[in-house]
Enzyme design. Structure first.
Site, PDB file in Angstrom:
ATOM      1  N   HIS A   1      70.508 -84.587 -26.969  1.00  0.00           N
ATOM      2  CA  HIS A   1      69.935 -83.430 -26.276  1.00  0.00           C
ATOM      3  C   HIS A   1      68.592 -83.646 -25.583  1.00  0.00           C
ATOM      4  O   HIS A   1      68.164 -82.769 -24.832  1.00  0.00           O
ATOM      5  CB  HIS A   1      69.797 -82.256 -27.253  1.00  0.00           C
TER       6      HIS A   1
ATOM      7  N   HIS B   1      70.613 -79.601 -34.882  1.00  0.00           N
ATOM      8  CA  HIS B   1      71.765 -79.072 -34.160  1.00  0.00           C
ATOM      9  C   HIS B   1      71.288 -78.089 -33.101  1.00  0.00           C
ATOM     10  O   HIS B   1      70.455 -77.230 -33.381  1.00  0.00           O
ATOM     11  CB  HIS B   1      72.726 -78.373 -35.130  1.00  0.00           C
TER      12      HIS B   1
END
Length: 111
Positions: A10, A104
């Site tokens: 990410h 996450h």
């Protein structure tokens, strides 16, 4: 997933995201299929990590900072390399924190 994997998935080391290129990496292939979508946070790892600095338990946390985001969305079911569209926006993000580290990506705009 851990902090290292979160960063790999990410937090790119560039702000110039080419979805068709980056999404062909093996970490975005799930069960032999191209991942449907992935959001990239255009920021430093230190800034993203700070979202979890005050999280006393393992839970989802909404950032107070707005981040520049680039989401790659698969545009068709096709063999690799899969085609992707790109959506950019600036918004708060929700991350799951474990041991005061993001592990996450849970959402954009809300938890």
């Amino acid at each position: 997933q851990n902090w290292a994997k979160f960063q790999e998935k990410h937090i790119p080391n560039t702000s110039n995201i080419n979805c068709n290129t980056i999404m062909d990496k093996s970490i975005y292939i799930v069960g032999g299929q191209c991942k449907e979508r992935n959001t990239f946070i255009i920021s430093s790892a230190t800034t993203v990590k700070a979202i979890c600095s005050g999280a006393s338990t393992n839970r989802n946390v909404l950032s107070t900072t707005r981040f520049q985001l680039n989401t790659c969305i698969r545009s068709a079911t096709a063999p690799r390399p899969c085609p992707y569209n790109s959506r950019t926006e600036t918004n708060v993000i929700c991350v799951k924190c474990e041991n005061r580290l993001p592990v996450h990506f849970a959402g954009i705009g809300r938890c």
